[in-house]
Design an enzyme around this catalytic site. Structure first.
Site, PDB file in Angstrom:
ATOM      1  CB  CYS A 118       1.018   1.778   4.176  1.00  0.00           C
ATOM      2  SG  CYS A 118      -0.714   1.306   4.150  1.00  0.00           S
TER       3      CYS A 118
ATOM      4  CB  CYS B 100      -0.951  -0.079   1.203  1.00  0.00           C
ATOM      5  SG  CYS B 100      -1.450   1.468   1.919  1.00  0.00           S
TER       6      CYS B 100
END
Lengths: 297, 439, 73, 148
Positions: free
Chosen positions: D47, D44
């Site tokens: 993230c 991700c």
């Protein structure tokens, strides 16, 4: 030691094929989640050949390999190949990570300690004397040259089998996407879960007062360190076979057995070994590592 | 003993056993410019050759906001069919710019040899979230070549619903094109080459080109839905409505006028007897297209299957079906091979007319009549087969693809006489080589 | 005409029912988040191809974008 | 060194639950501190962008705030590779089955939750953009009772 018979036996069970052979003084097997007989024949041969190759190359019982050359170099530098260099780098890392407890040169202690269940405890003096010939810090390792002091020996026994499992798995994965489990004498690795089950189930035998366990392994390595039958007992004191290379003496209060799961078999094997070397602190050491593990005391 | 040895040990094991889980994914950190370049070589044997370099720069403004700028250069050289039929004797055609004439041997498809063009196109797209789960993309395109300028703006909105498993999308694009044909746009069905070498007048002294420019406007609306099916697959379904109006005729395309009995083009020019009589085409001044596009993608243990289908129908009477299948086969962690097959089928436009029988052609300037001999409006099948090889490296990825394109159509059923001996709908094939490099 | 409407209603409702049972949790999008799984995973290639086909065929466009991906908000 | 032979009972479909991998997050362990719980995965992108910020939080609020992250990668190796590249100065709980994520109702990634000293949820935050750090710091300061 007599030359092992190098034969592979193939067996079909209800879920797939099994190839069995002996290598590194252990029963070895490859479980394949496939009905394809020609595939198991091909893969079985690849896996066994790799196990036998590594056994031949790194066994300390032979006089025709690199280990013999190193152990008989009498203080002279030996130039080693890429693969051996990789293992030496790895062992050096492990030596540092374990603060000197994992030591490739500690094998000579075996001459003194014979863990046959007897009360044959060597003297402190003998153990201390032998420690002069132990210690990775006394070794000069500068790729590709390895220089051992005369009298020192190295032994890949602590990582050889796990390394062979990972190597065999790498070769196997280049040939098939079928799920496979490679088991060399209890050090094992699963490439992926079987088609019809979420994971492989691996049973860990009960030792001492411990409990047997059933381990669900999706993929990755699993290795066990420790053993119920290799110890000495004298005056009701149990001397386990895990030796401290700094003292030449067993590490007391180590668990009976530690099983660890990790992405690769060498990682699993080393963490299990480190846990044994941590002795009474094995539990807290393993808790710190955040790995799946099973301890038997 | 060191406290947590796991990561160091994992690193040491990686070194020992070779690459473990290669992290091939491209990471776009906020603030980065991600530059890609592509080069396309396109070649039709004996006809068009094109070289098209593209450079694209994408700025990651935030984790959810990007700006993409793209510059495309397009250099076309070579010849394309001018619409006239081949026949059993040589033909010559004056070029759009007048003066020079192109010679076509007997039995050969007449070509417009002067087909040379350089196009410059600039695209910009700004993607930005404007509310929770709502993303907006604003885009603008500008392209220019010596006789054509195009400008468009678009905006698309995508709304994630159902825990981001469903995305609803709606977009609108408005475009305006300016067409400045050489010497102005031709008069519908203006007859050419019947007299001397004056290209601007027909038999009766009427101008066949009125010297003016023209425009066309485009409105595109698209609505669609994307649905995640499971951890490995998703599909998209969209409908688009495309309306164009204004000057949609190709100012450089002719229609041959043939003798009603022999099927041989008329050669009425006494001064230059190899100039056949041809008329300019005329198309409707509006076109409404409906397209339905469906795409399904599936991740198969590192490989990717990408299939799509498009159905198009318009009020010119054309329907088309396009099927496109790609399979991206990943091997050795960072490399892939991607075979590609595309099949395209279209029916002819209602006004597609491969030739006029003398006497049946509309009168000059009759803009209510429509006809074109452009092979692209005829009925044909087209096949593409290709293979792409690529490497996904974290810092620089690249790919190279070679594709073969073949377009093949049936001979028109209304052919007669000499026309029956000629190949009125010759196959067109092309080779494409595409190289993409991500810096 | 009525039959037509009915069909559309049936298709629409079955699509919606089907959709409600489809989908994954946000943390199960590892494969969908891979760049090669984007609907238009190679926009430069798509643009080059579209330009070629635009100049050779009577149909163009129809493709759209959006959706899928990592759903990373 | 090893003679114990784990026996492999291959292809069995029955499962034994003695080695359940369910992740646990016990907020009571951090009683008296604010807790910032962050759900993430290696693949991700946002993230990745949030990690330096969370490391900063540990530095800035070390004594008053516990940063706990929950990794949702199915493969542990992916998380390890990520952490090798971007080390975390906070603890990482592994939740490959997504049990914790389900319990928290994670809507996307990253997804963060701020709990006050008594363990009460103060706010949740979806995603991570460049303007988020300032906003989250303000929230933490407010919750700590530091007036602006």
């Amino acid at each position: 030691m007599s030359a092992p018979t190098r034969e592979i036996e193939f067996k079909k069970n209800s879920n797939g094929w099994v190839a069995q052979f002996r290598a590194m003084a252990s029963p070895c097997e490859l479980l394949l989640d496939s009905d394809d007989e020609s595939l198991i024949q091909e893969l079985g041969n690849i896996v066994a050949a790799e196990a036998w190759r590594i056994e031949t190359k790194f066994s300390r019982y032979r006089d025709d390999n690199i280990v013999y050359q190193i152990n008989n170099s009498q203080g002279k530098a030996v130039s080693v190949d890429e693969e051996t260099a990789g293992l030496l780098d790895f062992a050096e890392n492990a030596y540092q990570l374990s603060d000197g407890l994992f030591d490739l040169s500690s094998g000579v202690l075996r001459k003194l300690w014979r863990f046959d269940g007897s009360a044959n405890i060597p003297t402190y003096e003998a153990a201390t004397a032998l420690c002069d010939n132990i210690g990775w810090h006394k070794v000069r390792w500068q790729r590709p040259l390895l220089t051992l002091q005369a009298g020192m020996e190295i032994d890949f026994g602590g990582i050889g089998k796990e390394y062979a499992v990972d190597r065999a798995a790498t070769l196997l994965k280049q040939k098939t996407d079928c799920a496979a489990l490679i088991n060399f004498g209890g050090d094992l690795l699963a490439t992926s879960p079987p088609r019809n089950a979420p994971h492989w189930l691996v049973g860990v035998e009960q030792v001492g007062g411990g409990q047997s366990a059933m381990i669900q392994l999706k993929r990755g390595g699993l290795a066990t360190s420790g053993d119920a039958n290799r110890y000495l007992i004298k005056d009701n004191i149990r001397y386990p076979h895990v030796l401290n290379p700094k003292t030449g003496w067993p590490i007391m209060n180590a668990p009976r057995s530690v099983t660890v799961a990790a992405p690769s078999c060498v990682e699993a094997g080393l963490i299990a070994t480190f846990a044994m070397l941590a002795g009474a602190d094995a539990d807290s050491f393993l808790a710190e590592q955040d790995v799946l593990h099973w301890i038997q005391h | 003993m060191k406290k947590n040895i796991r990561l160091s040990l994992a690193a040491a094991s990686c070194a020992l056993l070779g690459s473990h889980g290669a992290m091939a994914e491209d990471k776009h950190d906020v603030g980065d410019w991600d530059i890609s370049a592509a080069l396309l070589f396109y070649s039709e044997p004996d006809r068009v050759t094109a070289t098209e370099p593209v450079i694209s720069a994408k700025k990651q403004i935030d984790t959810d906001e990007t700006l993409t700028l793209k510059l495309t250069l397009d250099t076309l050289t070579g010849a394309s069919a001018n619409g006239a039929v081949p026949t059993n004797r040589p033909q010559s055609f004056t070029s759009p710019s007048g003066g020079t004439s192109a010679y076509t041997a007997a039995g050969e498809t007449p070509l417009d040899e002067s087909f040379k063009d350089t196009r410059v196109a600039v695209n910009a797209a700004w993607e930005k979230p404007i509310a929770k789960d709502l993303t907006m993309v604003l885009g603008t395109n500008f392209s220019t070549e010596y006789d054509y300028t195009s400008f468009a703006v678009s905006s698309t909105f995508a709304k994630d619903i159902n825990n981001s498993n469903t995305t609803l999308m709606a977009g609108l694009s408005l475009g305006m094109d300016m067409i400045e044909p050489v010497n102005g746009k031709p008069v519908a069905f203006g007859t050419l080459q019947t007299q001397g070498d004056d290209d601007d007048e027909d038999d009766d002294g009427n101008k066949v080109k009125n010297g003016s420019d023209d425009t066309k406007s485009l409105v595109d609306i698209v609505v669609g839905v994307t649905q995640v099916i499971d951890q490995n697959s998703l599909f998209q379904l969209s409908y688009s409505l495309s309306s164009s109006s204004g000057y949609l005729t190709d100012p450089y395309k002719f229609i041959s006028v043939v003798d009603p009995t022999t099927g041989i083009p008329l050669f009425e020019n006494n001064a230059q007897p190899d100039l056949p009589t041809v008329v300019y085409e005329n198309r409707p001044d509006s076109r409404l297209k409906h397209s339905v596009f469906g795409q399904y993608k599936r991740y198969i243990g590192g490989d990717v299957l990408d299939t799509s289908y498009r159905f198009m129908v318009d009020d010119w009477g054309i329907t088309s079906n396009t099927i496109d299948v790609k399979y991206r086969w990943k091997f050795a962690d960072t490399q892939y091979l991607q075979p590609h097959v595309r099949v395209y089928q279209q029916s002819a436009a209602d006004f597609y007319t491969p030739f006029f029988i003398d006497g049946q052609q509309p009168t000059v300037g009759d803009t209510n009549s429509e006809a074109s001999a452009d092979y692209r409006l005829g009925e044909f099948m087209a096949y593409t087969v290709g293979l792409e090889y690529g490497q996904d490296n974290p810092s620089n990825s690249w790919s190279v693809a070679l594709e073969y394109y073949l377009q093949t159509g049936d001979e028109p059923s209304q052919a007669f006489g000499e026309l029956k001996n000629q190949e009125l709908y010759p196959d067109v094939d092309a080779l494409m080589l595409r190289v993409v490099y991500d810096f | 005409m009525r039959k037509h409407m009915l069909w559309i209603a049936v298709i629409a409702s079955s699509t919606l029912t089907a959709c409600s049972s489809m989908g994954v949790d946000p943390w199960q999008r590892q494969n969908l988040a891979k760049p090669e799984m984007a609907l238009d995973s190679s926009p430069l290639n798509t643009a080059l191809d579209d330009h070629i086909y635009f100049s050779k065929e009577a149909s163009s466009g129809g493709r759209s974008f959006g959706g899928g991906g990592c759903g990373c908000n | 060194m090893k003679l114990t032979l784990p026996r492999i009972l291959a292809f069995l479909l029955f499962s034994v639950s003695i080695c359940s991998q369910a992740a646990e997050l016990d907020l009571a362990r951090y009683k008296g501190k604010l807790v910032y719980v962050d759900f993430w995965a290696s693949w991700c992108g946002p993230c990745r962008a949030s990690f330096p910020f969370m490391n900063d939080l540990v530095k800035e609020y070390g004594n008053e705030l516990a940063v706990v992250s929950v990794n949702l990668d199915e493969e542990r190796q992916d998380a390890d590779d990520f952490l090798k590249e971007i080390p975390a100065d906070f603890s990482v709980i592994y939740d490959p089955e997504g049990g914790l994520a389900k319990q928290y109702g994670v809507r996307g990634m990253p997804n963060s939750f701020l709990f006050d000293r008594s363990g009460k949820l103060v706010s949740r935050h979806d995603g991570f953009t460049v303007k988020d750090p300032q906003h989250i710091r303000e929230l933490i300061d407010n919750t700590l009772g530091k007036s602006q």
